[in-house]
Design an enzyme around this catalytic site. Structure first.
Site, short mmCIF file in Angstrom:
data_model
loop_
_atom_site.label_atom_id
_atom_site.label_comp_id
_atom_site.label_asym_id
_atom_site.label_seq_id
_atom_site.Cartn_x
_atom_site.Cartn_y
_atom_site.Cartn_z
N TYR A 145 0.83 -1.22 0.00
CA TYR A 145 0.00 0.00 0.00
C TYR A 145 0.86 1.27 0.00
O TYR A 145 0.42 2.32 -0.46
CB TYR A 145 -0.91 0.04 1.23
CG TYR A 145 -2.25 -0.61 1.04
CD1 TYR A 145 -2.36 -1.94 0.64
CD2 TYR A 145 -3.43 0.10 1.27
CE1 TYR A 145 -3.59 -2.53 0.47
CE2 TYR A 145 -4.67 -0.49 1.11
CZ TYR A 145 -4.74 -1.81 0.71
OH TYR A 145 -5.97 -2.39 0.55
N LYS A 196 3.06 -15.09 1.90
CA LYS A 196 3.39 -15.95 0.75
C LYS A 196 4.90 -16.14 0.75
O LYS A 196 5.61 -15.65 -0.12
CB LYS A 196 2.89 -15.31 -0.55
CG LYS A 196 1.40 -15.43 -0.77
CD LYS A 196 0.95 -16.83 -1.19
CE LYS A 196 1.35 -17.12 -2.61
NZ LYS A 196 0.98 -18.52 -3.00
N ASP A 257 -12.23 -9.09 4.32
CA ASP A 257 -13.51 -9.03 3.60
C ASP A 257 -14.13 -10.42 3.51
O ASP A 257 -15.34 -10.59 3.68
CB ASP A 257 -13.31 -8.49 2.18
CG ASP A 257 -13.63 -7.01 2.06
OD1 ASP A 257 -13.61 -6.32 3.11
OD2 ASP A 257 -13.90 -6.54 0.95
C1 IPM Z 1 -10.53 -1.25 3.79
C2 IPM Z 1 -10.78 -0.62 2.45
C3 IPM Z 1 -9.65 0.34 2.13
C4 IPM Z 1 -8.37 -0.47 1.99
C5 IPM Z 1 -9.87 1.23 0.91
C6 IPM Z 1 -11.18 1.99 1.00
C7 IPM Z 1 -8.73 2.17 0.68
O1 IPM Z 1 -10.94 -1.59 1.48
O2 IPM Z 1 -10.42 -0.51 4.78
O3 IPM Z 1 -10.44 -2.47 3.85
O4 IPM Z 1 -8.07 -1.01 0.91
O5 IPM Z 1 -7.65 -0.58 2.98
MG MG Z 2 -10.98 -3.58 2.24
#
Ligand code: IPM
Ligand code: MG
Length: 369
Positions: A145, A196, A257
């Site tokens: 990131y 990984k 998620d």
């Molecule tokens: C999360 C979201 C964020 C991320 C986005 C909105 C930048 O998906 O908080 O999981 O990728 O971290």
């Molecule tokens: Mg996310």
């Protein structure tokens, strides 16, 4: 009752359903101030697309400094189709990433809990998910990131190249691992570390450093290493094998998620992003629901405020030293779910469909009793 010193809470409603769900948290904070002799000072400001529309930037310096000075930041959600075509640096999501990075919120706690009232809402069989209680600890300020070099650059023959860099240092891995091991000690004493290491050097380092911290400081906690793709599969096959999962920024984004969805209750899941404790035991922190801005239902008064309310409950517990109030709030949420009061997203046969505001009011009524 003893008066607690004034503590600043910054509310950043953001975009989409953010303002509606944050409004319910605000109601609860005001109720606590009045009825529990607490003295929270609430401030509220713009972030994300809403800030861009007014100020041409997803977060102003002023708001950023307010966040720096708050005991806890509670954020609704950012983003939406309206801002999809903005330049990368102006996108609503940049505000979130800036807050995480510059407040140094390196540990992101994402519980995936299957609420007993919602077992049937999961796409998995009830026996696979009932009683599920996993804590995902996602590294939040490093990895791909934020790694450099990054960007899009022209190369030969008219092509372009997109570049992002995945890096981790020993100390970045150590500090997030400690958070995971400490949490495991208060839970079921098991940590699964995911990377990984079979294809990435940074993954191999991750595995080695987590193991080293374990051997030095947390021998009594069970540690298991798992490749991230296998973890994605195991989460669907047998999620109850996990207690705490610790992983990097990108894998944590994806696995959290997946874990959230298998509980069938995305609208109920909170999260906490925590920094390091200073010598007085204080730390910076931000709390937000796991769900996004849901632009399709924004402004209709039907969004589920529970994930945001539970995020505030995590703030009470982790930042504001109010364990008792946090437990009471969690219990109030359980009670209204038991009573069958549900927003549309989780409403099924035999429940009563209610609005965002009704949920906040019902929770306050429970606290009252
Ligand atoms: C999360 C979201 C964020 C991320 C986005 C909105 C930048 O998906 O908080 O999981 O990728 O971290
Ligand atoms: Mg996310």
């Amino acid at each position: 009752m003893i008066k607690v010193k004034k503590r600043k809470i910054l509310l950043l409603p953001g975009d989409g359903i953010g303002p509606e769900v944050i409004a319910e948290v605000k109601k609860i904070i005001n109720w606590l101030n009045k009825n529990r002799s607490l003295d929270f000072e609430i401030d509220e400001d713009l972030v994300g697309g809403a800030a861009y529309d007014k100020h041409g930037t997803p977060i102003t310096d002023e708001v950023f400094y307010k966040a720096l000075e708050s005991e806890a930041v509670i954020l609704g959600a950012v983003g939406g189709p309206k801002w999809d075509n903005l330049d990368f640096s102006k996108k609503p999501e940049r505000a979130l990433l800036k807050l995480r990075k510059e407040l140094k919120l390196f540990a992101n706690l994402r519980p995936a809990i299957c609420f007993k009232q919602l077992v049937e809402a999961s796409s998995l069989k009830p026996e696979i998910v009932s009683g599920l209680d996993i804590m995902i600890v996602r590294e939040l300020t490093g990895g791909i990131y934020f790694g450099e070099p990054r960007g899009i650059k022209p190369i030969d023959n008219g092509e372009r190249k997109g570049i992002n860099t995945h890096t981790y240092t020993t100390s970045e891995i150590e500090r997030v691992s400690r958070v995971a091991f400490d949490l495991a000690k208060k839970r079921n004493n098991k940590v699964t570390s995911c990377e990984k290491s079979n294809v990435m050097e940074a993954g191999q380092l991750w595995r080695e450093e987590v193991q080293a911290i374990h051997d030095k400081e947390f021998k009594e906690v069970e540690l298991e290493h798992m490749l991230a793709d296998n973890c994605a599969m195991q989460l669907l096959r047998n999620p109850k094998q996990f207690d705490v999962i610790v992983t990097d920024n990108l894998f944590g984004d994806i696995l959290s998620d997946e874990a959230a969805m298998l509980t069938g209750s995305l609208g109920l899941l909170p999260s906490a992003s925590l920094g390091a404790k200073d010598k007085n035991g204080n730390m910076r922190s931000m709390y937000e629901p796991v769900h996004g801005s849901a632009p399709d239902i924004a402004g209709k008064g039907i969004a589920n405020p529970i994930a945001t309310i539970l995020s505030f409950s995590m703030a009470l517990k982790y930042s504001l030293n109010l364990d008792k109030e946090s437990k009471e709030l969690d219990a109030a949420v359980q009670k209204i779910l038991d009573d069958g009061l549900r927003t549309k997203d989780i409403c099924s046969k035999g429940n009563k469909e209610v609005s965002t505001k009704d949920v906040g009011d019902a929770i306050i009524a429970c606290l009252q009793n």
